[in-house]
Design a protein around this motif. Structure first.
Motif, short mmCIF file in Angstrom:
data_model
loop_
_atom_site.label_atom_id
_atom_site.label_comp_id
_atom_site.label_asym_id
_atom_site.label_seq_id
_atom_site.Cartn_x
_atom_site.Cartn_y
_atom_site.Cartn_z
N ARG A 1 0.82 -1.21 0.00
CA ARG A 1 0.00 0.00 0.00
C ARG A 1 0.86 1.26 0.00
N CYS A 2 1.93 1.28 0.77
CA CYS A 2 2.80 2.45 0.81
C CYS A 2 3.53 2.64 -0.52
N ALA A 3 3.85 1.53 -1.19
CA ALA A 3 4.53 1.64 -2.49
C ALA A 3 3.60 2.21 -3.55
N ALA A 4 2.30 1.93 -3.43
CA ALA A 4 1.35 2.47 -4.42
C ALA A 4 1.21 3.97 -4.29
N GLY A 5 1.27 4.52 -3.08
CA GLY A 5 1.20 5.96 -2.89
C GLY A 5 -0.11 6.55 -3.34
N LEU A 6 -0.01 7.67 -4.06
CA LEU A 6 -1.21 8.35 -4.53
C LEU A 6 -1.84 7.69 -5.74
N ASP A 7 -1.18 6.73 -6.36
CA ASP A 7 -1.72 6.05 -7.54
C ASP A 7 -2.64 4.91 -7.17
N HIS A 8 -2.91 4.74 -5.88
CA HIS A 8 -3.75 3.62 -5.46
C HIS A 8 -5.20 3.87 -5.85
N ASP A 9 -5.87 2.82 -6.30
CA ASP A 9 -7.28 2.90 -6.67
C ASP A 9 -7.96 1.59 -6.31
N SER A 10 -9.23 1.49 -6.64
CA SER A 10 -10.00 0.29 -6.29
C SER A 10 -9.46 -0.96 -6.98
N HIS A 11 -8.91 -0.81 -8.19
CA HIS A 11 -8.36 -1.97 -8.89
C HIS A 11 -7.16 -2.53 -8.13
N ARG A 12 -6.26 -1.65 -7.67
CA ARG A 12 -5.10 -2.13 -6.91
C ARG A 12 -5.52 -2.68 -5.56
N TRP A 13 -6.55 -2.11 -4.99
CA TRP A 13 -7.06 -2.65 -3.72
C TRP A 13 -7.52 -4.09 -3.92
N ALA A 14 -8.29 -4.33 -4.95
CA ALA A 14 -8.76 -5.69 -5.23
C ALA A 14 -7.59 -6.63 -5.52
N GLN A 15 -6.57 -6.12 -6.20
CA GLN A 15 -5.40 -6.94 -6.49
C GLN A 15 -4.66 -7.32 -5.21
N ARG A 16 -4.52 -6.38 -4.29
CA ARG A 16 -3.88 -6.70 -3.00
C ARG A 16 -4.67 -7.76 -2.25
N LYS A 17 -5.97 -7.66 -2.30
CA LYS A 17 -6.80 -8.64 -1.60
C LYS A 17 -6.67 -10.02 -2.22
N ARG A 18 -6.58 -10.09 -3.54
CA ARG A 18 -6.42 -11.40 -4.19
C ARG A 18 -5.09 -12.04 -3.83
N TRP B 1 -10.44 -12.46 5.97
CA TRP B 1 -9.20 -12.01 6.62
C TRP B 1 -8.47 -11.02 5.70
N ALA B 2 -8.43 -11.31 4.41
CA ALA B 2 -7.74 -10.42 3.46
C ALA B 2 -8.42 -9.06 3.41
N GLY B 3 -9.75 -9.04 3.45
CA GLY B 3 -10.45 -7.76 3.45
C GLY B 3 -10.14 -6.93 4.68
N SER B 4 -10.04 -7.57 5.83
CA SER B 4 -9.71 -6.84 7.06
C SER B 4 -8.29 -6.30 7.01
N MET B 5 -7.36 -7.08 6.47
CA MET B 5 -5.98 -6.62 6.42
C MET B 5 -5.79 -5.47 5.44
N THR B 6 -6.42 -5.54 4.28
CA THR B 6 -6.27 -4.45 3.32
C THR B 6 -6.89 -3.15 3.85
N LYS B 7 -8.01 -3.27 4.52
CA LYS B 7 -8.63 -2.07 5.09
C LYS B 7 -7.77 -1.48 6.20
N ALA B 8 -7.19 -2.33 7.05
CA ALA B 8 -6.31 -1.85 8.12
C ALA B 8 -5.08 -1.16 7.54
N SER B 9 -4.52 -1.71 6.47
CA SER B 9 -3.35 -1.08 5.84
C SER B 9 -3.71 0.28 5.25
N HIS B 10 -4.87 0.36 4.61
CA HIS B 10 -5.29 1.64 4.04
C HIS B 10 -5.53 2.68 5.14
N ASP B 11 -6.16 2.28 6.25
CA ASP B 11 -6.39 3.22 7.35
C ASP B 11 -5.08 3.68 7.97
#
Length: 542
Positions: A54-71, A81-91
């Motif tokens: 998530r930090c590497a994505a920076g300002l270019d992060h979008d919903s597509h990259r979020w879904a890719q991280r979850k996969r 569990w993956a949904g909780s982790m991605t949301k915690a990282s974004h927060d």
């Protein structure tokens, strides 16, 4: 005298939008703790990997990259569990961005103070609104070098913010620095390692409305049974169907337990977090959920019956009750707290002082007025220079914690909280109210008078006790002279009542103790008549 800044209008503080309650997991067996450690360690490593992405994505992060991280995380854990982790990282990334902005603002404030003081002659005195010049040439030179250092830091932070770069440490930067200062932290390497691993575990799951008991990952039944959906690599440790592990203990929430039970029975979303307290050697479970916004009453309705003005200080809350016209009623109240010792002790002291304040306000059916304090720019050492004791005093005041707790606790009791601009409340309160409210049996402090000023500003009244007299004459031709009470309130300033008799204070004709004594009067032809006086000539010789 410098120009006074504009004072913002008072406003009602919105209530909390969420609830969090905690209980301990008592009665865990050895296998239970082993499973919790394995699950927390596995998910913690995955969460660290996701935070890096998530930090590497920076300002270019979008919903597509979020879904890719979850996969990427799902095969080693599960979809939830993956949904909780991605949301915690974004927060956590968003929190780091807000902290980065606050740091930039503090650097700008420090640079502004240094530039202002460097422009003044050495040794020049300052005013109450701004500091003066530096005391010596050596200090001036040291501050000029520090100015270049702060400007470099500000330029670097601005570049990082523009590029979307943040610096985040899972487990906390303070604990990371303790690794290089184990003696100062009074920790051994083994003790530090235990704390570090416990802080980096990940055992939290977001709730889902409509699912069984409001959470499919960490499920708690109404009777207190706790079960966890194990990640795929640890599915062999399950002791129940569908890859779940049921803990041997039962939990019960003492605070808001009925609200939690109602949500669980209705299958409404509840988020859970399991964490380990290294100092106490205990496991804890935290349940949280969102609440609808609290409906606040209009500001005029909150002012109708008066309110309680509260001045927050380093060791106590000074409060004074005011009526609807801004008049202090009764005696001031003081609610002490001690901010020394451990963090749980300080937190308990703040809660105890607030609950006494709230109970007193509820007995009188009054709202509470507080200052909208923000010491972000006041704690910088560049503004106050060598006044380390004063900077430490400001930094030690629990402004954000006290404000958040006051708002949440007041919402539960149905008490309205009104926030006012803190500009000049202490100064003007002491100037206009400290001396008039001091009596032989009551010593009014500066903090008590500040509470009166805060309450009057929340009521929409001027802090001054009186306005200037009317310009035409000394009567009430252009309006009432007092702003301390309404024009129709009993006991307010009004015209003098008409009293029959002479308008002077002397006795009337034919009255008084010497009415019949003609010698006591100045009348023509009488012995009491005043004659011209002259001095006899002085003899020139004896």
């Amino acid at each position: 005298m410098g120009q006074l800044r504009e004072v913002a209008a008072p406003f009602e503080v919105p209530g909390p939008t969420g609830v969090a309650i905690r209980t301990s997991l008592k009665g865990l067996t050895g296998p239970d703790e082993r499973v919790l450690r394995l699950v927390g360690g596995l998910l913690g490593s995955l969460a660290s990997r996701d935070l890096k992405a998530r930090c590497a994505a920076g300002l270019d992060h979008d919903s597509h990259r979020w879904a890719q991280r979850k996969r990427v995380l799902t095969p080693d854990s599960s979809s939830r569990w993956a949904g909780s982790m991605t949301k915690a990282s974004h927060d956590q990334w968003a929190l780091a961005r807000r902290g980065q902005l606050a740091y930039i603002q503090s650097l700008q404030a420090a640079i502004g103070v240094i530039v202002s003081r460097l422009s003044l002659p050495v040794g020049s005195r300052g005013s109450k609104g701004a500091p003066g010049g530096y005391r010596s040439r050596s200090e001036w030179f040291a501050k000029s070098r520090r100015l270049r250092l702060l400007e470099d830091r500000l330029e670097r932070e601005r570049a990082d913010r523009a590029a979307g770069r943040v610096r985040v440490v899972r487990g906390g930067r303070k604990l990371l620095r303790n690794r290089h200062n184990l003696e100062a932290a009074r920790l051994t390497e083994t003790q530090w390692r235990v704390r570090w691993e416990a802080e980096r575990w990940f055992l939290q799951a977001d709730g889902e409305s409509g699912k069984r008991y409001g959470n499919e990952t960490i499920r708690i039944t109404p009777d207190g049974e706790v079960s966890i959906r194990l990640p795929a690599p640890l599915a062999a440790l399950a002791n129940a169907s569908h890859g779940r592990y049921v803990l041997a203990c039962r939990v019960r929430f003492g605070h808001r337990g009925e609200q939690w039970a109602d949500r669980v029975a209705a299958n409404r979303a509840v988020a859970y977090r399991i964490h380990y307290d290294v100092d106490r050697g205990r496991w804890y479970l935290t349940a949280s959920w969102q609440t609808p916004p609290v409906k606040t009453v209009p500001l005029e309705a909150a002012r109708a019956g008066g309110l309680v003005g509260v001045d927050m200080n380093a060791d106590h809350l000074a409060a004074w009750r005011l009526d609807a016209h801004g008049n202090p009623v009764g005696n001031p109240r003081r609610f002490d707290y001690d901010l020394t010792g451990s963090a749980p002790h300080r937190d308990a002291q703040v809660r105890h002082a607030l609950i006494r304040l709230l109970h007193w306000a509820r007995r009188h059916h009054l709202a509470i007025a507080i200052e909208d304090l923000d010491f972000q720019a006041e704690t910088t050492r560049e503004k106050h220079g060598r006044r380390k004791r004063f900077r430490k005093l400001i930094s030690g005041m629990p402004v954000s914690r006290l404000r958040s707790r006051l708002v949440s606790m007041a919402a539960e009791l149905g008490i309205t909280v009104v926030a006012v601009d803190p500009a000049y409340t202490s100064r003007w309160g002491a100037q206009h109210w400290q001396k008039p409210l001091t009596t032989k049996t009551r010593k009014t402090t500066r903090h008590d008078s500040a509470a009166v000023a805060i309450g009057r500003r929340a009521l929409g009244c001027p802090i001054r006790r009186r306005t200037q007299p009317p310009p035409q004459h000394r009567s009430d031709a252009v309006g009432h002279r007092s702003v301390q009470a309404a024009s129709g309130a009993p006991g307010c300033e009004e015209s003098r009542p008409r009293i029959p008799g002479p308008r002077t204070r002397s006795s009337g004709a034919g009255c008084g103790a010497k009415a019949g004594d003609q010698c006591a009067h100045n009348r023509s032809g009488h012995t009491a008549e005043h004659e011209s006086w002259h001095q006899d000539s002085l003899p020139l010789s004896p």
